[in-house]
Design a protein around this motif. Structure first.
Motif, PDB file in Angstrom:
ATOM      1  N   TYR A 114      46.510 -16.643 -55.101  1.00  0.00           N
ATOM      2  CA  TYR A 114      45.715 -16.115 -56.224  1.00  0.00           C
ATOM      3  C   TYR A 114      46.224 -16.680 -57.560  1.00  0.00           C
ATOM      4  O   TYR A 114      45.431 -17.089 -58.420  1.00  0.00           O
ATOM      5  CB  TYR A 114      45.783 -14.588 -56.230  1.00  0.00           C
TER       6      TYR A 114
ATOM      7  N   GLN B  53      44.990 -20.159 -57.926  1.00  0.00           N
ATOM      8  CA  GLN B  53      43.564 -20.211 -58.257  1.00  0.00           C
ATOM      9  C   GLN B  53      43.317 -19.895 -59.740  1.00  0.00           C
ATOM     10  O   GLN B  53      42.387 -20.429 -60.348  1.00  0.00           O
ATOM     11  CB  GLN B  53      42.787 -19.230 -57.371  1.00  0.00           C
ATOM     12  N   ILE B  54      44.152 -19.043 -60.312  1.00  0.00           N
ATOM     13  CA  ILE B  54      44.033 -18.741 -61.749  1.00  0.00           C
ATOM     14  C   ILE B  54      44.407 -19.972 -62.576  1.00  0.00           C
ATOM     15  O   ILE B  54      43.744 -20.318 -63.563  1.00  0.00           O
ATOM     16  CB  ILE B  54      44.943 -17.550 -62.141  1.00  0.00           C
TER      17      ILE B  54
ATOM     18  N   TYR C 192      44.384 -23.118 -61.545  1.00  0.00           N
ATOM     19  CA  TYR C 192      43.511 -24.259 -61.255  1.00  0.00           C
ATOM     20  C   TYR C 192      42.120 -23.738 -60.877  1.00  0.00           C
ATOM     21  O   TYR C 192      41.731 -23.743 -59.701  1.00  0.00           O
ATOM     22  CB  TYR C 192      44.076 -25.105 -60.111  1.00  0.00           C
ATOM     23  N   PRO C 193      41.364 -23.253 -61.855  1.00  0.00           N
ATOM     24  CA  PRO C 193      40.059 -22.641 -61.555  1.00  0.00           C
ATOM     25  C   PRO C 193      39.073 -23.592 -60.873  1.00  0.00           C
ATOM     26  O   PRO C 193      38.188 -23.145 -60.148  1.00  0.00           O
ATOM     27  CB  PRO C 193      39.551 -22.191 -62.931  1.00  0.00           C
ATOM     28  N   ASP C 194      39.230 -24.909 -61.098  1.00  0.00           N
ATOM     29  CA  ASP C 194      38.323 -25.860 -60.464  1.00  0.00           C
ATOM     30  C   ASP C 194      38.464 -25.842 -58.930  1.00  0.00           C
ATOM     31  O   ASP C 194      37.535 -26.234 -58.218  1.00  0.00           O
ATOM     32  CB  ASP C 194      38.593 -27.287 -60.970  1.00  0.00           C
ATOM     33  N   TYR C 195      39.635 -25.418 -58.447  1.00  0.00           N
ATOM     34  CA  TYR C 195      39.884 -25.400 -56.997  1.00  0.00           C
ATOM     35  C   TYR C 195      39.542 -24.054 -56.360  1.00  0.00           C
ATOM     36  O   TYR C 195      39.568 -23.917 -55.142  1.00  0.00           O
ATOM     37  CB  TYR C 195      41.353 -25.760 -56.699  1.00  0.00           C
ATOM     38  N   ASP C 196      39.215 -23.059 -57.199  1.00  0.00           N
ATOM     39  CA  ASP C 196      38.940 -21.722 -56.684  1.00  0.00           C
ATOM     40  C   ASP C 196      37.788 -21.704 -55.669  1.00  0.00           C
ATOM     41  O   ASP C 196      37.940 -21.191 -54.559  1.00  0.00           O
ATOM     42  CB  ASP C 196      38.647 -20.775 -57.842  1.00  0.00           C
TER      43      ASP C 196
ATOM     44  N   ILE D 293      38.865 -23.445 -52.306  1.00  0.00           N
ATOM     45  CA  ILE D 293      39.784 -22.638 -51.492  1.00  0.00           C
ATOM     46  C   ILE D 293      39.036 -21.481 -50.821  1.00  0.00           C
ATOM     47  O   ILE D 293      39.233 -21.190 -49.630  1.00  0.00           O
ATOM     48  CB  ILE D 293      40.944 -22.119 -52.363  1.00  0.00           C
ATOM     49  N   LYS D 294      38.158 -20.825 -51.587  1.00  0.00           N
ATOM     50  CA  LYS D 294      37.400 -19.698 -51.021  1.00  0.00           C
ATOM     51  C   LYS D 294      36.510 -20.168 -49.859  1.00  0.00           C
ATOM     52  O   LYS D 294      36.349 -19.467 -48.857  1.00  0.00           O
ATOM     53  CB  LYS D 294      36.559 -19.038 -52.105  1.00  0.00           C
TER      54      LYS D 294
END
Length: 641
Positions: free
Chosen positions: A428, A431-432, A434-438, A441-442
């Motif tokens: 988590y 993901q914060i 590197y928002p582009d990878y959020d 990953i999801k």
């Protein structure tokens, strides 16, 4: 007593056990060492799977083939039974997680190769596990008298010392009396109980035919025997040639061998199991662990090297209990080729040393280094570099593998694998940052689930790309990015065979090769070839009785359905008909007096003319009848008086 039937019904959906299964399971639950001999398709795996589920603890299953391990693990998982495998294609971290899950998780079955038993990590973790049973699959591999001897199987007895009070169950589909005794001895099965089902298969019709035009005969068999079929050949190239030829004849056929990429092999196997493909033309790489009961015919276009192998492969027909056919086609060249193949399998000892030294140079391994290290091996580049012959090198590698120095995995085109190295909280945080990878990953978590945090899972970069609407290079770049930041461990799909050194590297000239044993094994292989030729060429003996005799089962009865039994029945019927016709001809001449041959033929026009002619000739030779002066047939009064 434990309700084994309830477990069988819950996980497998069956109401009753097959012969021998329940007795073997009760023996295991009583803590007895147990040897189980069941024909191919007889349900050997259930003999250790059901009793394991009847109590707490992990069952360690030793098996020689990676493909067989993976297949059984997948079958168990489909039934919601936690299982895992450790094999040469896994890295240390992956192995570490799997063994931890055996100690702290809920895994019930751990499949390993015999070589794995001698590793420090396996030994130490085994001491911490609650092991309830040690199962040895393909147990004939422990015997030098068997057809697939694996020296690493000899490590099992030493591993047993870590498991005081834990019973051992050994299982095989084919073992002679010598091999059975050797299994009990090598596994140190004190007062081990032996459970054996007859090797006779009442629903299976065995036949062998000498054939120069095998393809024509194969087409005839497939035309006369509808349903699913396996056709075995010796070489990879021939699998494709025969499959393409069958397709041109209007039969849905495909080919299968160990060199086909893993994903393609899986698709070919599934298409065949679903009935989309009728015939699979394969090398002996196809069949182990295949769960398909309605195979109606197994045809060998090339004879196998042993009757053990033939029995297992042919036995994949008719596992549903319905009528099925096992047919072997051969010619004189085939029988000669079998002996020559054995000679090629055993190159000179000096060749083994030369190949081993070349491997050490190729991978830059110092003496004493390299234990359990794996490398990608391009066999053509390797042999070209050192001026070696490909075929001779292949067999040298096989012998070095049998001698326990290395392992060469054919299952090299496996899928990529992925495992999250961080927990939910750490992920988590990433993901914060590197928002582009959020979203990426999801998506992966949606596709493959939370098991990614506890074990390595096979993934498809192509499937991820289609779901993410991104090209393959972009997907691989994102996975690489996550790998570089220690978020995941990403193992890309390999495209070359993996060679694993099982021992520290030796000086090639000091390599401890069992020269005497290798020569003895060669002699045994030649005897096994002779047994195959004897089986194929025997003109009269029941095929089932020939097989039973080979496996030291001497109280069998003729099957009545093999080619030799059917020939004998036909001959007996013809003999009976001939005897009856002979008596009727004599009676006819007695009642009607001299009879012209044409009139006699007209009187017996319901009988084949050829058969009547043979009867008349025989009666004349015996002087029971004769021709009179008018050329008519009459009884010989002198012989009848």
């Amino acid at each position: 007593m434990t309700n084994l039937h309830a477990i069988l019904k819950q996980y497998w959906g069956y109401d009753t056990f097959r012969p021998v299964q329940e007795e073997a399971m009760r023996s295991v639950l009583e803590g007895r060492d147990t040897l189980v001999l069941l024909p191919t398709g007889g349900g050997k795996s259930l003999c250790f799977q059901v009793p394991t589920l009847a109590r707490e603890g992990v069952c360690i299953v030793v098996t020689p083939l990676i493909a067989l391990m993976k297949d059984q693990v997948e079958q168990l998982k489909k039934r919601h039974i936690p299982a895992a495998a450790i094999h040469a294609g896994m890295n240390r971290h992956e192995i570490d997680i799997t063994l931890d899950n055996c100690i702290h998780g809920n895994l019930r079955f751990l499949y390993v190769s015999p070589e794995r038993l001698r590793t420090d990590i396996m030994i130490e973790r085994a001491k911490q596990m609650n092991i309830s049973l040690l199962a040895i699959d393909e147990a004939h591999c422990i015997s030098a008298w068997g057809y697939d001897f694996r020296p690493a199987y000899l490590l099992i007895a030493e591993f047993r010392t870590l498991l005081p009070g834990v019973p051992v169950i050994a299982l095989t589909a084919s073992a002679t009396a010598e091999v059975q005794a050797d299994i009990l001895d090598k596994l140190e099965m004190k007062q081990g109980r032996v459970f054996r089902q007859s090797f006779a298969r009442e629903n299976l019709s065995y036949s062998t035919f000498p054939e120069e035009n095998k393809e024509r005969k194969l087409l005839q068999i497939l035309t006369n025997v509808p349903g699913t079929s396996i056709v075995y050949v010796r070489t990879r190239k021939r699998t494709q040639q025969i499959a393409e030829w069958l397709t041109r004849q209007g039969i849905r056929a495909d080919y299968y061998h160990a060199g086909v990429p893993y994903r393609d092999r899986t698709e070919k196997q599934m298409a065949w199991q679903r009935g989309q493909t009728r015939v699979v033309v394969a090398t002996n790489a196809f069949g182990m662990g295949i769960d398909k009961a309605d195979v109606r015919s197994v045809v060998h276009l090339d004879l196998p090297a042993s009757l053990e192998a033939y029995y297992q492969e042919a036995g994949r027909a008719g596992r549903d209990g319905r009528k099925a056919y096992a047919v072997a086609l051969y010619n004189h060249k085939d029988t000669d080729d079998l002996s020559q193949a054995v000679e090629r399998k055993y190159p000179p000892i000096q060749t083994l040393r030369r190949v081993y030294q070349a491997l050490a140079n190729y991978f830059k391994l110092a003496v004493g280094a390299g234990e359990f290290t794996s490398y990608s091996l391009d066999i053509h580049e390797f042999t070209g570099t050192f001026g070696l012959q490909v075929s001779e090198t292949h067999y040298a590698l096989k012998l070095l593998e049998e001698e326990g120095f290395l392992q060469l995995s054919e299952a090299f085109n496996d899928s990529s694998k992925l495992h999250f190295l961080v927990d939910n909280r750490q992920l988590y945080d990433f993901q914060i940052r590197y928002p582009d990878y959020d979203p990426f990953i999801k998506l992966i978590l949606r596709m493959y689930g939370g098991e990614l945090f506890t074990e390595y899972l096979r993934i498809s970069e192509g499937e991820i790309g289609r779901a993410y609407y991104a090209p393959l290079p972009e997907v691989m770049q994102k996975l690489q990015f996550l790998q570089e930041r220690d978020i995941i461990d990403y193992e890309k799909q390999r495209d070359k065979p993996q060679l694993t050194f099982l021992t520290p590297r030796f000086d090639a000239e000091l390599l401890t090769l069992n020269v005497f044993d290798i020569e003895k094994k060669k002699e045994r292989d030649l005897r096994k070839v002779a047994a195959v030729v004897h089986y194929a060429q025997h003109p009269s003996q029941c095929r089932t009785l020939l097989l039973l005799d080979y496996f030291n089962e001497h109280d069998g009865r003729p099957c009545g359905v093999c080619d030799n039994c059917l020939k004998r029945q036909k001959a007996e019927n013809v003999h009976d008909q001939t005897e009856e016709l002979t008596q009727r001809v004599v009676v006819h001449l007695h009642n009607n007096g001299p009879t012209a041959p044409r009139s006699l033929s007209d009187a017996f026009d319901h009988m084949p003319e050829k058969q009547l002619l043979q009867v008349v000739r025989k009666l004349i030779e015996q002087e029971t009848i004769q021709y009179d002066a008018q050329g008519k047939l009459v009884l010989n009064a002198t012989r009848l008086s």
